[in-house]
Write a protein that holds these residues in place. Structure first.
Motif, mmCIF file in Angstrom:
data_model
loop_
_atom_site.group_PDB
_atom_site.id
_atom_site.type_symbol
_atom_site.label_atom_id
_atom_site.label_comp_id
_atom_site.label_asym_id
_atom_site.label_seq_id
_atom_site.Cartn_x
_atom_site.Cartn_y
_atom_site.Cartn_z
ATOM 1 N N VAL A 37 32.715 44.064 -5.003
ATOM 2 C CA VAL A 37 32.959 42.642 -5.286
ATOM 3 C C VAL A 37 32.341 42.339 -6.648
ATOM 4 N N PRO A 38 33.118 42.427 -7.727
ATOM 5 C CA PRO A 38 32.575 42.263 -9.080
ATOM 6 C C PRO A 38 32.731 40.830 -9.590
ATOM 7 N N LEU A 39 32.167 40.582 -10.752
ATOM 8 C CA LEU A 39 32.400 39.358 -11.509
ATOM 9 C C LEU A 39 33.166 39.744 -12.766
ATOM 10 N N ASP A 40 34.020 38.842 -13.218
ATOM 11 C CA ASP A 40 34.891 39.137 -14.357
ATOM 12 C C ASP A 40 34.123 39.112 -15.675
ATOM 13 N N GLY A 41 34.852 39.343 -16.771
ATOM 14 C CA GLY A 41 34.258 39.283 -18.100
ATOM 15 C C GLY A 41 33.388 40.485 -18.402
ATOM 16 N N SER A 42 32.304 40.263 -19.143
ATOM 17 C CA SER A 42 31.429 41.366 -19.550
ATOM 18 C C SER A 42 30.761 42.024 -18.349
ATOM 19 N N ASN A 60 35.979 56.700 -2.634
ATOM 20 C CA ASN A 60 37.144 55.829 -2.564
ATOM 21 C C ASN A 60 36.695 54.386 -2.748
ATOM 22 N N LEU A 61 37.285 53.703 -3.716
ATOM 23 C CA LEU A 61 36.831 52.378 -4.108
ATOM 24 C C LEU A 61 37.916 51.340 -3.856
ATOM 25 N N THR A 62 37.509 50.181 -3.346
ATOM 26 C CA THR A 62 38.401 49.033 -3.209
ATOM 27 C C THR A 62 37.732 47.848 -3.886
ATOM 28 N N VAL A 63 38.459 47.180 -4.780
ATOM 29 C CA VAL A 63 37.910 46.084 -5.573
ATOM 30 C C VAL A 63 38.564 44.767 -5.156
ATOM 31 N N ILE A 64 37.753 43.775 -4.830
ATOM 32 C CA ILE A 64 38.249 42.422 -4.581
ATOM 33 C C ILE A 64 38.259 41.675 -5.912
ATOM 34 N N ARG A 65 39.421 41.163 -6.284
ATOM 35 C CA ARG A 65 39.600 40.536 -7.594
ATOM 36 C C ARG A 65 40.366 39.230 -7.460
ATOM 37 N N ALA A 66 40.186 38.352 -8.446
ATOM 38 C CA ALA A 66 40.987 37.134 -8.514
ATOM 39 C C ALA A 66 42.372 37.489 -9.034
ATOM 40 N N SER A 67 43.394 36.812 -8.537
ATOM 41 C CA SER A 67 44.768 37.120 -8.942
ATOM 42 C C SER A 67 45.000 36.855 -10.424
ATOM 43 N N ASN A 68 44.214 35.939 -11.031
ATOM 44 C CA ASN A 68 44.374 35.634 -12.459
ATOM 45 C C ASN A 68 43.236 36.221 -13.291
ATOM 46 N N ILE A 72 40.127 42.545 -14.880
ATOM 47 C CA ILE A 72 40.204 43.463 -13.745
ATOM 48 C C ILE A 72 41.663 43.649 -13.357
ATOM 49 N N PRO A 73 42.290 44.772 -13.723
ATOM 50 C CA PRO A 73 43.720 44.952 -13.427
ATOM 51 C C PRO A 73 43.957 45.156 -11.936
ATOM 52 N N GLU A 74 45.125 44.744 -11.501
ATOM 53 C CA GLU A 74 45.481 44.927 -10.092
ATOM 54 C C GLU A 74 45.723 46.397 -9.775
ATOM 55 N N GLU A 75 46.348 47.114 -10.710
ATOM 56 C CA GLU A 75 46.633 48.538 -10.533
ATOM 57 C C GLU A 75 45.666 49.353 -11.383
#
Length: 530
Positions: A37-42, A60-68, A72-75
């Motif tokens: 569960v990361p934070l965006d930006g730097s 094996n890693l799974t990242v929770i990201r905001a859609s916008n 952090i790319p989706e793929e």
């Protein structure tokens, strides 16, 4: 008399240490499943460095990201992602903040502080909604449960990762320097305000009385932000999905390992805890060759060398008037300049200045032609400047940047130029001072030598402790039990109250006995007189 290890023996020693370390790491750790569960930006920039290393070791890693998400790319070949809808962004807030910096007055400080508190509160509310969307989407939640994650790796600048870990009953590793309100040490370790400066105070570890008062007041700001601006964002979550009383600070204190993005070459000495692992500079590596066109530009500078300038991932450009002033100063210099700038091209731009949308910062800082780093003072950039030994002219904008640069300036390795004071004259004077005063380069290179002189690389330590938590299903033996104590017990106020009560009772009893004896003696004296 000095002692120098011959190069060939040093090489054998380094290889021996690495072999022993990797043997220990590989004893009982196969690839595991990690929820991130990361934070965006730097913050994502350095989280990604850890993920690359974990992926290379078979996890094996799974990242929770905001859609916008910005970065952090989706793929990605590194991870699979869970994308959650989020409607707002901080980009507008950054632009407003830069426009509002009219001066260094108290009212400007108050306005900017209020602005950021409000912004952070909105960000926390958005991520609280993310938690609700995840746990109430049965398909997503079941997918998470089926993946049988072994730990959560999260950035505690947002609290959603902590709440998910508690909800899923998973061990927690924090990729941390900053938490929801301030610097992580203040939530975990004893932090005497007499010699530990609060971020934002602009103080060092050497404070007079007035400065200690200021430090106390800045600490109160962080406490206010946590109590009244951050905690309420998660009230609804705690009421609906959890039992018992707790807050974000107690969740932080329950974390198994803190991967702390700092070290004591950069930071001031202070108390710490057994589950804090210092990985400052973990993202730093030896410089790689530059792209051919950039290498040609750098080499064309000759003996004068090159200055590089960047203001980080959040800021594309300074206000237009300041941009023109900066460009005018660069145009007068004999050095070549590489400037990360994404705004309109300044009318005063000189032929010696190359404007780029992106630069290989690490590789440039490691190039022998680089003479000066003009930077905003983000943690990543400061640590890379230390690693490569390049002096800094700092223009702090927000967050921790002033305090980061202050630590370099306090050690004689940087000069700070505040945005409210920035103009052509002050900018040119700052450049000339740092370029032509040898002590700046000598001091930053000394810091570089100290930083590199470690038995194990910071990245190896980070990965080892992540895998340690996976192997042992947590690290509760390294955690303090302080978070289970009420605040009055933590500070021994209940003990102090008992001691004062006993002392008061003894004093009252003693006085009572003396009074009784005195009264009795007086009665006897009167009886004799009669």
């Amino acid at each position: 008399m000095s002692c120098t290890v011959p190069h060939i023996y040093q090489s054998f020693y380094d290889q021996y240490v690495n072999v022993i370390f990797f043997s220990l790491c590989l004893v009982s750790c196969n690839g595991g499943n990690i929820l991130v569960v990361p934070l965006d930006g730097s913050h994502w920039v350095n989280m990604k460095v850890i993920l690359e290393e974990l992926h290379s070791r078979g996890h094996n890693l799974t990242v929770i990201r905001a859609s916008n998400s910005w970065y952090i790319p989706e793929e990605s070949p590194l991870y699979t992602s869970i994308s959650v809808e989020m409607d707002e962004s901080m980009e507008d807030s950054v632009e407003v903040y830069l426009d509002e910096q009219e001066g260094a007055s108290f009212w400007t400080f108050l306005k900017l502080t209020t602005h950021w508190m409000s912004t952070f509160s909105e960000v926390q509310e958005m991520w609280a909604e993310v938690f609700i969307k995840i746990v109430e989407d049965q398909k997503v939640l079941q997918s998470i449960l089926d993946s049988k994650y072994e730990l959560i790796l999260t950035d505690p600048a947002i609290a959603v990762g902590l709440y998910l870990a508690k909800f899923l009953k998973l061990p927690v590793v924090l990729n941390v320097r900053w938490i929801t309100s301030g610097e992580g040490h203040f939530a975990l370790a004893p932090s005497p305000l007499s010699y530990i400066p609060v971020p934002g105070s602009g103080l060092t570890d050497k404070m007079n009385f007035i400065q200690r008062v200021k430090n106390f007041l800045f600490s109160s700001i962080d406490l206010f932000q946590q109590k009244f601006m951050v905690e309420p964002c998660y009230f609804a979550i705690r009421e609906k999905y959890f039992e018992g009383k707790f807050d974000i600070i107690s969740l932080l204190q329950e974390a198994d390992i803190w991967l702390f993005r700092s070290d004591f070459v950069f930071d001031y000495p202070r108390p710490t805890m057994p589950n804090v692992v210092y990985i400052g500079g973990f993202q730093c590596k030896p410089a790689q060759p530059l792209p051919a066109d950039l290498e040609e530009f750098v080499q064309s500078a000759g003996e004068d060398g090159v200055i590089i300038m960047t203001l980080g991932t959040l800021v594309n450009a300074l206000p237009a008037d300041l941009t023109d002033e900066v460009a005018r100063v660069f145009a007068k210099l004999p050095q070549k300049v590489i400037w990360r700038h994404k705004g309109a091209t300044p009318s005063t731009l000189g032929n010696n200045t190359l404007i780029v949308d992106w630069m290989p910062q690490k590789d440039l800082l490691g190039h022998t032609q680089i003479k000066l780093f003009v930077a905003h003072g983000g943690t990543n950039g400061v640590q890379e400047a230390i690693y490569h030994g390049v002096p800094v002219l700092g223009i702090p904008l927000f967050f921790d940047q002033y305090d980061n640069l202050l630590r370099l300036q306090d050690r004689g390795a940087a000069k700070i130029l505040e945005l409210s004071d920035l103009n052509a004259d002050t900018f040119e004077q700052g450049i000339q001072e740092v370029l032509h005063t040898d002590s700046y380069r000598m001091n930053i290179q000394r810091m570089s030598r100290l930083h590199r002189d470690q038995p194990l690389a910071p990245m190896d330590q980070a990965v080892f402790w992540v895998e340690y938590v996976m192997r042992h299903k947590g690290a509760p033996h390294l955690r303090t039990e302080a978070y289970r104590m009420p605040w009055y017990s933590y500070y021994s106020l209940d003990v102090l109250l008992l001691m004062l009560t006993v002392l008061t009772a003894l004093i009252v009893s003693t006085l009572g006995v003396f009074r009784f004896l005195c009264c009795r003696r007086r009665k006897k004296s009167k009886a004799k007189q009669n």
